[in-house]
Design a protein around this motif. Structure first.
Motif, PDB file in Angstrom:
ATOM      1  N   LEU A 148       0.830  -1.313   0.170  1.00  0.00           N
ATOM      2  CA  LEU A 148       0.137   0.051  -0.037  1.00  0.00           C
ATOM      3  C   LEU A 148       0.991   1.202   0.083  1.00  0.00           C
ATOM      4  O   LEU A 148       1.943   1.367   0.516  1.00  0.00           O
ATOM      5  N   ALA A 149       0.171   2.402  -0.486  1.00  0.00           N
ATOM      6  CA  ALA A 149       1.040   3.577  -0.283  1.00  0.00           C
ATOM      7  C   ALA A 149      -0.328   4.748  -0.163  1.00  0.00           C
ATOM      8  O   ALA A 149      -1.340   4.415  -0.706  1.00  0.00           O
ATOM      9  N   SER A 150       0.206   5.685   0.630  1.00  0.00           N
ATOM     10  CA  SER A 150      -0.531   6.893   0.835  1.00  0.00           C
ATOM     11  C   SER A 150      -0.381   8.003   0.121  1.00  0.00           C
ATOM     12  O   SER A 150       0.801   8.473  -0.235  1.00  0.00           O
ATOM     13  N   GLY A 151      -1.487   8.497  -0.523  1.00  0.00           N
ATOM     14  CA  GLY A 151      -1.490  10.032  -1.030  1.00  0.00           C
ATOM     15  C   GLY A 151      -0.764  10.948  -0.042  1.00  0.00           C
ATOM     16  O   GLY A 151      -1.186  11.037   1.241  1.00  0.00           O
ATOM     17  N   ALA A 152       0.028  11.721  -0.547  1.00  0.00           N
ATOM     18  CA  ALA A 152       0.856  12.703   0.091  1.00  0.00           C
ATOM     19  C   ALA A 152      -0.027  13.746   0.865  1.00  0.00           C
ATOM     20  O   ALA A 152       0.379  14.243   2.097  1.00  0.00           O
ATOM     21  N   SER A 153      -0.920  14.274   0.215  1.00  0.00           N
ATOM     22  CA  SER A 153      -1.929  15.419   0.787  1.00  0.00           C
ATOM     23  C   SER A 153      -2.996  15.238   1.215  1.00  0.00           C
ATOM     24  O   SER A 153      -3.527  15.857   1.795  1.00  0.00           O
ATOM     25  N   ASP A 154      -3.608  14.239   0.556  1.00  0.00           N
ATOM     26  CA  ASP A 154      -5.184  13.644   0.982  1.00  0.00           C
ATOM     27  C   ASP A 154      -5.277  12.405   1.673  1.00  0.00           C
ATOM     28  O   ASP A 154      -6.542  11.898   2.017  1.00  0.00           O
ATOM     29  N   GLY A 155      -4.161  11.388   1.766  1.00  0.00           N
ATOM     30  CA  GLY A 155      -4.471  10.017   2.175  1.00  0.00           C
ATOM     31  C   GLY A 155      -5.088   9.372   1.140  1.00  0.00           C
ATOM     32  O   GLY A 155      -5.348   8.148   1.871  1.00  0.00           O
ATOM     33  N   HIS A 156      -5.174   9.480   0.128  1.00  0.00           N
ATOM     34  CA  HIS A 156      -5.887   8.621  -0.794  1.00  0.00           C
ATOM     35  C   HIS A 156      -5.275   7.154  -0.906  1.00  0.00           C
ATOM     36  O   HIS A 156      -3.843   7.280  -0.743  1.00  0.00           O
ATOM     37  N   VAL A 157      -5.714   6.009  -0.907  1.00  0.00           N
ATOM     38  CA  VAL A 157      -5.058   4.757  -1.059  1.00  0.00           C
ATOM     39  C   VAL A 157      -5.808   4.172  -2.207  1.00  0.00           C
ATOM     40  O   VAL A 157      -7.064   4.165  -2.364  1.00  0.00           O
ATOM     41  N   ALA A 158      -4.841   3.581  -3.107  1.00  0.00           N
ATOM     42  CA  ALA A 158      -5.407   3.393  -4.562  1.00  0.00           C
ATOM     43  C   ALA A 158      -6.214   4.615  -5.025  1.00  0.00           C
ATOM     44  O   ALA A 158      -5.420   5.767  -4.906  1.00  0.00           O
ATOM     45  N   PHE A 159      -7.195   4.748  -5.632  1.00  0.00           N
ATOM     46  CA  PHE A 159      -7.804   5.805  -6.116  1.00  0.00           C
ATOM     47  C   PHE A 159      -9.034   6.294  -4.827  1.00  0.00           C
ATOM     48  O   PHE A 159     -10.078   6.996  -5.299  1.00  0.00           O
ATOM     49  N   ASN A 160      -9.084   5.658  -3.764  1.00  0.00           N
ATOM     50  CA  ASN A 160     -10.105   6.190  -2.756  1.00  0.00           C
ATOM     51  C   ASN A 160     -10.082   7.066  -2.193  1.00  0.00           C
ATOM     52  O   ASN A 160      -9.173   7.776  -1.737  1.00  0.00           O
ATOM     53  N   PRO A 161     -10.877   8.290  -2.530  1.00  0.00           N
ATOM     54  CA  PRO A 161     -10.740   9.560  -2.042  1.00  0.00           C
ATOM     55  C   PRO A 161     -11.255   9.642  -0.540  1.00  0.00           C
ATOM     56  O   PRO A 161     -11.816   8.599   0.063  1.00  0.00           O
ATOM     57  N   ARG A 162     -10.952  10.911  -0.038  1.00  0.00           N
ATOM     58  CA  ARG A 162     -11.477  11.233   1.202  1.00  0.00           C
ATOM     59  C   ARG A 162     -13.098  10.991   1.490  1.00  0.00           C
ATOM     60  O   ARG A 162     -13.747  11.279   0.419  1.00  0.00           O
ATOM     61  N   GLY A 163     -13.220  10.493   2.587  1.00  0.00           N
ATOM     62  CA  GLY A 163     -14.789  10.188   2.471  1.00  0.00           C
ATOM     63  C   GLY A 163     -15.288   8.587   2.260  1.00  0.00           C
ATOM     64  O   GLY A 163     -16.396   8.149   2.213  1.00  0.00           O
ATOM     65  N   SER A 164     -14.223   7.966   1.710  1.00  0.00           N
ATOM     66  CA  SER A 164     -14.468   6.468   1.110  1.00  0.00           C
ATOM     67  C   SER A 164     -14.989   5.718   2.518  1.00  0.00           C
ATOM     68  O   SER A 164     -14.469   5.564   3.385  1.00  0.00           O
ATOM     69  N   LYS A 165     -16.088   5.087   2.225  1.00  0.00           N
ATOM     70  CA  LYS A 165     -16.751   4.100   3.403  1.00  0.00           C
ATOM     71  C   LYS A 165     -15.859   2.901   3.603  1.00  0.00           C
ATOM     72  O   LYS A 165     -15.413   2.353   2.756  1.00  0.00           O
ATOM     73  N   ARG A 166     -15.976   2.544   4.750  1.00  0.00           N
ATOM     74  CA  ARG A 166     -15.251   1.332   5.023  1.00  0.00           C
ATOM     75  C   ARG A 166     -15.649   0.209   4.358  1.00  0.00           C
ATOM     76  O   ARG A 166     -15.015  -0.988   4.203  1.00  0.00           O
ATOM     77  N   THR A 167     -16.837  -0.022   4.022  1.00  0.00           N
ATOM     78  CA  THR A 167     -17.574  -1.034   3.325  1.00  0.00           C
ATOM     79  C   THR A 167     -17.324  -0.917   1.670  1.00  0.00           C
ATOM     80  O   THR A 167     -17.846  -1.610   1.030  1.00  0.00           O
ATOM     81  N   SER A 168     -16.589   0.163   1.332  1.00  0.00           N
ATOM     82  CA  SER A 168     -16.504   0.395  -0.176  1.00  0.00           C
ATOM     83  C   SER A 168     -15.810  -0.779  -0.869  1.00  0.00           C
ATOM     84  O   SER A 168     -14.912  -1.483  -0.408  1.00  0.00           O
ATOM     85  N   ARG A 169     -16.068  -1.164  -2.066  1.00  0.00           N
ATOM     86  CA  ARG A 169     -15.539  -2.457  -2.912  1.00  0.00           C
ATOM     87  C   ARG A 169     -15.118  -1.640  -4.065  1.00  0.00           C
ATOM     88  O   ARG A 169     -15.109  -0.324  -4.286  1.00  0.00           O
ATOM     89  N   THR A 170     -14.608  -2.371  -5.010  1.00  0.00           N
ATOM     90  CA  THR A 170     -14.161  -2.242  -6.237  1.00  0.00           C
ATOM     91  C   THR A 170     -15.052  -1.442  -7.111  1.00  0.00           C
ATOM     92  O   THR A 170     -16.209  -2.220  -7.277  1.00  0.00           O
ATOM     93  N   ARG A 171     -14.831  -0.315  -7.761  1.00  0.00           N
ATOM     94  CA  ARG A 171     -15.873   0.673  -8.127  1.00  0.00           C
ATOM     95  C   ARG A 171     -15.089   1.544  -8.969  1.00  0.00           C
ATOM     96  O   ARG A 171     -13.954   1.705  -8.933  1.00  0.00           O
ATOM     97  N   ILE A 172     -15.923   2.493  -9.610  1.00  0.00           N
ATOM     98  CA  ILE A 172     -15.450   3.460 -10.363  1.00  0.00           C
ATOM     99  C   ILE A 172     -15.591   4.829  -9.482  1.00  0.00           C
ATOM    100  O   ILE A 172     -16.768   4.802  -8.870  1.00  0.00           O
ATOM    101  N   VAL A 173     -14.796   5.618  -9.567  1.00  0.00           N
ATOM    102  CA  VAL A 173     -14.670   6.793  -8.660  1.00  0.00           C
ATOM    103  C   VAL A 173     -14.338   8.057  -9.586  1.00  0.00           C
ATOM    104  O   VAL A 173     -13.458   8.131 -10.386  1.00  0.00           O
ATOM    105  N   SER A 174     -14.837   9.306  -8.981  1.00  0.00           N
ATOM    106  CA  SER A 174     -14.320  10.462  -9.412  1.00  0.00           C
ATOM    107  C   SER A 174     -13.121  10.827  -8.656  1.00  0.00           C
ATOM    108  O   SER A 174     -13.104  10.674  -7.595  1.00  0.00           O
ATOM    109  N   LEU A 175     -11.879  11.262  -9.423  1.00  0.00           N
ATOM    110  CA  LEU A 175     -10.735  11.486  -8.805  1.00  0.00           C
ATOM    111  C   LEU A 175     -10.779  12.916  -8.007  1.00  0.00           C
ATOM    112  O   LEU A 175     -11.154  13.946  -8.772  1.00  0.00           O
ATOM    113  N   ALA A 176     -10.338  12.865  -6.808  1.00  0.00           N
ATOM    114  CA  ALA A 176     -10.233  14.142  -6.236  1.00  0.00           C
ATOM    115  C   ALA A 176      -9.139  15.107  -6.763  1.00  0.00           C
ATOM    116  O   ALA A 176      -8.089  14.609  -7.275  1.00  0.00           O
TER     117      ALA A 176
END
Length: 263
Positions: A148-176
């Motif tokens: 794993l790696a962390s976004g430097a400024s917003d903590g994204h992991v993969a493309f999961n943006p801030r506010g991603s639910k713990r229950t989120s699974r593989t999906r399409i997202v808008s990139l912050a």
């Protein structure tokens, strides 16, 4: 739950060397047990020292890694006639190109053909059916180790943006915007933010936590100091810094260099 105690190394190269040797040992154990090894990989800068060290070590002492499957975390998407799809494989910012050149290209480079990871064993989520990725991983027995790696400024992991639910699974997202700016550093041929795609397909927080048997967060360089501050003290998942998923992963570890850790 207590926070993970980070392991601190003198520099990124030492971190990569130590981790590479351990990972190759895990891969060898799986080969001895006649079982596949699923390795979860991001498409960014953080694991590069480990990939390079693994490539060098495999060149010095060839080891059969043909049983390894690379499970990639994400990829950029662009509009096509039918909808959103992977960016062209030859794009400078394609995560598929990154996997070809900077992961299996590096690992396979010094190995005889019979020892190499086959190209068919590099997986990506399909934007036409993202949910099928979790099912595919689960059917294969889960990911043995997720890098794993962390976004430097917003903590994204993969493309999961801030506010991603713990229950989120593989999906399409808008990139912050913060994620898109961070990725301009990963893919420096971007000339402006306007060139960075606005959509991606990504594994979810639940995908990482539930489907991994172990996970390692890699942090190095001055740009990851903010991330280190968030992750070193994390005791549970915090949606405001998605990379804190490492705190709730089984056998989660944080590896950092002295610069990132301000040590």
């Amino acid at each position: 739950m207590s926070a993970i105690e980070p392991q601190i190394f003198d520099d990124a190269e030492t971190l990569g060397e130590v981790f590479a040797r351990r990972l190759l040992g895990m891969i060898a154990e799986a080969r001895s047990a006649d079982r596949h090894f699923l390795l979860g990989c991001p498409g960014g800068r953080s694991p590069r020292p480990a990939y390079l060290a693994m490539g060098r070590l495999l060149g010095e002492k060839p080891q059969d890694i043909s049983h390894v499957t690379i499970v990639m975390m994400d990829d950029y998407l662009v509009e096509t006639a039918w909808g959103l799809d992977h960016v062209p494989r030859d794009s400078h910012f394609s995560c598929r190109r990154f996997a070809d050149e900077e992961i299996i290209g590096v690992l396979n480079g010094g190995l005889p053909k019979a020892f190499r990871i086959p190209s068919a064993q590099v997986w990506f989520p399909d934007p036409r059916d993202p949910a099928a990725y979790d099912d595919r991983i689960a059917a294969a027995g889960g990911i043995d180790l997720f890098i794993l790696a962390s976004g430097a400024s917003d903590g994204h992991v993969a493309f999961n943006p801030r506010g991603s639910k713990r229950t989120s699974r593989t999906r399409i997202v808008s990139l912050a915007e913060e994620t898109r700016r961070d990725n301009m550093k990963t893919f420096p041929d971007f000339r402006s933010l306007d060139e960075v795609p606005s959509f991606g397909v990504t594994v979810g927080i639940d995908t990482i936590e539930r489907l991994s048997k172990s996970a390692v967060m890699i942090l190095w360089g001055e740009g990851k100091r903010l991330a280190f501050g968030h992750l070193a003290g994390a005791k549970e998942y915090d949606a405001e810094w998605p990379a804190t998923v490492i705190a709730s992963c089984r056998a989660g570890e944080i590896l950092a260099d002295k610069v990132a850790a301000r040590a």
